[in-house]
Write an enzyme that holds these catalytic residues in place. Structure first.
Site, mmCIF file in Angstrom:
data_model
loop_
_atom_site.group_PDB
_atom_site.id
_atom_site.type_symbol
_atom_site.label_atom_id
_atom_site.label_comp_id
_atom_site.label_asym_id
_atom_site.label_seq_id
_atom_site.Cartn_x
_atom_site.Cartn_y
_atom_site.Cartn_z
ATOM 1 N N CYS A 131 44.487 43.083 34.795
ATOM 2 C CA CYS A 131 43.551 44.161 35.098
ATOM 3 C C CYS A 131 44.073 45.507 34.549
ATOM 4 O O CYS A 131 44.101 45.698 33.344
ATOM 5 C CB CYS A 131 43.288 44.197 36.606
ATOM 6 S SG CYS A 131 41.876 45.197 37.028
ATOM 7 N N HIS A 152 41.534 38.761 37.958
ATOM 8 C CA HIS A 152 42.691 38.514 38.837
ATOM 9 C C HIS A 152 42.920 37.006 39.028
ATOM 10 O O HIS A 152 42.202 36.377 39.802
ATOM 11 C CB HIS A 152 42.468 39.191 40.193
ATOM 12 C CG HIS A 152 42.542 40.665 40.111
ATOM 13 N ND1 HIS A 152 43.721 41.361 40.283
ATOM 14 C CD2 HIS A 152 41.602 41.596 39.817
ATOM 15 C CE1 HIS A 152 43.501 42.650 40.118
ATOM 16 N NE2 HIS A 152 42.223 42.820 39.837
ATOM 17 N N GLU A 182 45.364 35.711 40.538
ATOM 18 C CA GLU A 182 46.119 35.481 41.777
ATOM 19 C C GLU A 182 45.225 35.253 42.983
ATOM 20 O O GLU A 182 45.682 34.748 44.008
ATOM 21 C CB GLU A 182 47.082 36.657 42.034
ATOM 22 C CG GLU A 182 46.448 38.010 42.360
ATOM 23 C CD GLU A 182 46.031 38.828 41.136
ATOM 24 O OE1 GLU A 182 45.850 38.238 40.064
ATOM 25 O OE2 GLU A 182 45.865 40.054 41.265
#
Ligand code: XMP
Length: 519
Positions: free
Chosen positions: A85, A175, A177
């Site tokens: 990001c 993202h 994660e």
């Protein structure tokens, strides 16, 4: 063992709410990682063991050059880099690309499409070469830096995933994660194993040793007190500290009278008798009941309990000489819910009982060894510390205890009824092997009486509400779908065995819109 000997990933934090989640994912892959604030890159003096660098997301804009202290010299260390990001935009801009406010901001799920092969996306895309990923950005890369190529794009953004394969620099706008991203973990896995060529070197055992060493270093020869509640987090903290500093630790356990059935006995047996930890037991049942008399407002209850707890804790801890530290079982999600990690304001839903409060008054320094861990990691650590399974796998229990599972006034009689009902529910969950499938379950007592019939007689008694939820971290939750036989068995047992309850209801709301606790 020392973590200095371990090959590692360094995560450079630019203030994203998700930075700790990246760290957690790398730990899940069995690889050691360290977090460094972006302003401290200059302090890294040994790059030998750093096999990969991840640049996190963050709330900044890459053009706010005064606020960003990014030392670009780390791009010259010949270490693979993954920018996520903001990190993706930062690499691009630093190496000569262009970043601008996006024409179309992207928040939430966005579909991206594969453009070319890359080691970063091996096994990542589904068969149709499209995946849903979680985006959260208002700026975007609009021109690639030299030697970069596009791996994937979305409808609105041409440069969602990029690589410079020669230097092993990678940038992704989304993202990986967060669990919402399809196969997000595979991206991190590919980066760590295939690109950085790291091998597994991390486990709960390493974590235990490292945390013990850190506590020893922080505390030195000072004494520490710990508020032990009997829950998973404070139990793990107490055992970890006891392993680290032995008799320099004193645990203080306040019996508020609002605990689950037999909980106080279990705490004494485990910590005082089995582990021989210094334990001060304060029986304050009557005091709590007295202070809570005629109080029905949820926030008032929380405040009264919190304040009384602090008072008692303060009074008893003063009796222990030379205390400099207070140990708390704060976890990472507690920090996120109580205050944003980036420092921005979040709206307050409830006054949580265990974050802050004590040290401000007592002027003690905090020891919070679990503050970057998630609940399941704490449980693994607890097993490593040889805590009994009943404590480790126990459902979370709020600091204010049964008081917030009893809307309306609190009386001794109601507490007694509720303890029994809760115990029946929990024991049945255990005997039906459902307990470990559920994140949290409890019984509550509603402040209304309804009419029933038992034998040939009219009854007029309380309603017991059962709540059981599944969740990952308590921030969102779904109610658990019991089969009819089970819930009927529990309902019958409660009504047949407990005088005071003649009706049982099951809570079928999720969080949001409800919260997990009733108050
Ligand atoms: P809510 O009700 O906010 O609960 O959805 C989320 C999780 O937090 C627990 N909880 C607390 N834990 N002190 C705690 O230590 C508190 O004051 C407190 N209030 C709620 C709740 O049991 C659930 O697991």
């Amino acid at each position: 063992m020392s973590q200095n000997n371990l090959s590692k990933i360094i995560i450079i934090d630019f203030g994203s709410q998700f930075t700790q989640l990246i760290a957690r994912r790398i730990r899940e892959l069995g690889v050691y990682c360290e977090l460094i604030n972006h302003k401290q890159i200059n302090k890294i003096n040994n790059f030998v063991k750093i096999k990969g660098i991840i640049l996190s997301g963050g709330p900044l804009n890459v053009y706010e050059t005064k606020k960003i202290k990014f030392n670009a010299s780390i791009l010259k260390k010949k270490i693979p880099i993954l920018g996520i990001c903001f990190g993706h935009q930062l690499i691009s801009k630093t190496l000569g690309g262009k970043v601008k406010k996006a024409k179309q901001r992207e928040f939430g799920l966005v579909r991206i499409k594969k453009v070319k092969n890359s080691p970063l996306i091996i096994n990542f895309f589904k068969k149709n070469l499209k995946n849903n990923v979680w985006m959260s950005h208002a700026d975007e890369v609009i021109k690639l830096a030299k030697n970069f190529k596009v791996i994937a794009k979305s409808e609105n953004a041409n440069f969602c995933m990029i690589e410079n394969s020669k230097d092993k620099f990678y940038g992704i706008q989304f993202h990986p994660e967060v669990t919402h991203t399809d196969n997000g973990k595979i991206i991190l896995q590919n980066f760590v194993y295939r690109i950085c060529r790291l091998k597994k070197n991390w486990s709960s055992k390493n974590q235990k040793m490292i945390l013990i060493n850190e506590v020893k270093k922080q505390v030195g020869n000072s004494k520490v007190i710990c508020a032990l509640s009997g829950g998973v987090d404070s139990s793990v903290v107490a055992k970890l500290l006891s392993n680290a500093i032995g008799k320099k630790l004193t645990c203080i356990f306040v019996n508020t009278g609002l605990l689950r059935k037999n909980e106080e006995q279990q705490v004494i047996n485990t910590f005082k008798k089995k582990f021989k930890i210094n334990l001060v037991y304060i029986n304050a049942k009557n005091l709590f009941l007295k202070k809570l008399k005629n109080v029905s407002d949820p926030e008032k209850k929380r405040k009264i309990i919190g304040n009384l707890f602090i008072k008692l804790f303060e009074r008893y801890s003063k009796k222990i000489k030379n205390v400099k530290f207070l140990a708390q079982g704060t976890l990472y999600p507690d920090l996120i819910e109580s205050k944003s990690v980036t420092g921005s304001q979040t709206s307050k839903i409830k006054s949580h009982h265990n974050v802050g409060g004590l040290p401000k008054i007592m002027k003690l320094k905090l020891v919070e060894p679990l503050k970057f861990l998630f609940k399941d990691e704490v449980r693994k650590l607890g097993l490593e510390l040889k805590l009994p399974k009943e404590i480790i796998s126990r459902h979370p229990f709020p600091g204010p205890g049964l008081a917030i599972r009893m809307p309306g006034y609190i009386t001794e009689e109601k507490v007694k009824i509720l303890k029994e009902a809760d115990n029946i529910f929990i024991q049945n969950l255990i005997s039906h092997k459902l307990y470990d499938k559920i994140w949290q379950a409890y019984a509550a007592l509603l402040p209304v009486k309804t009419v029933g019939v038992m034998g040939d007689n009219r009854t007029y008694e309380y309603i017991c509400l059962l709540r059981a939820i599944t969740s990952e971290d308590g921030m969102t939750a779904d109610f658990y779908n019991f089969n009819k036989d089970f819930i009927q068995t529990v309902s019958n047992k409660i009504v047949n065995n407990i005088r005071g309850i003649n009706r049982v209801v099951y809570d079928v709301t999720s969080k949001p819109p409800s919260t997990i606790e009733l108050e």
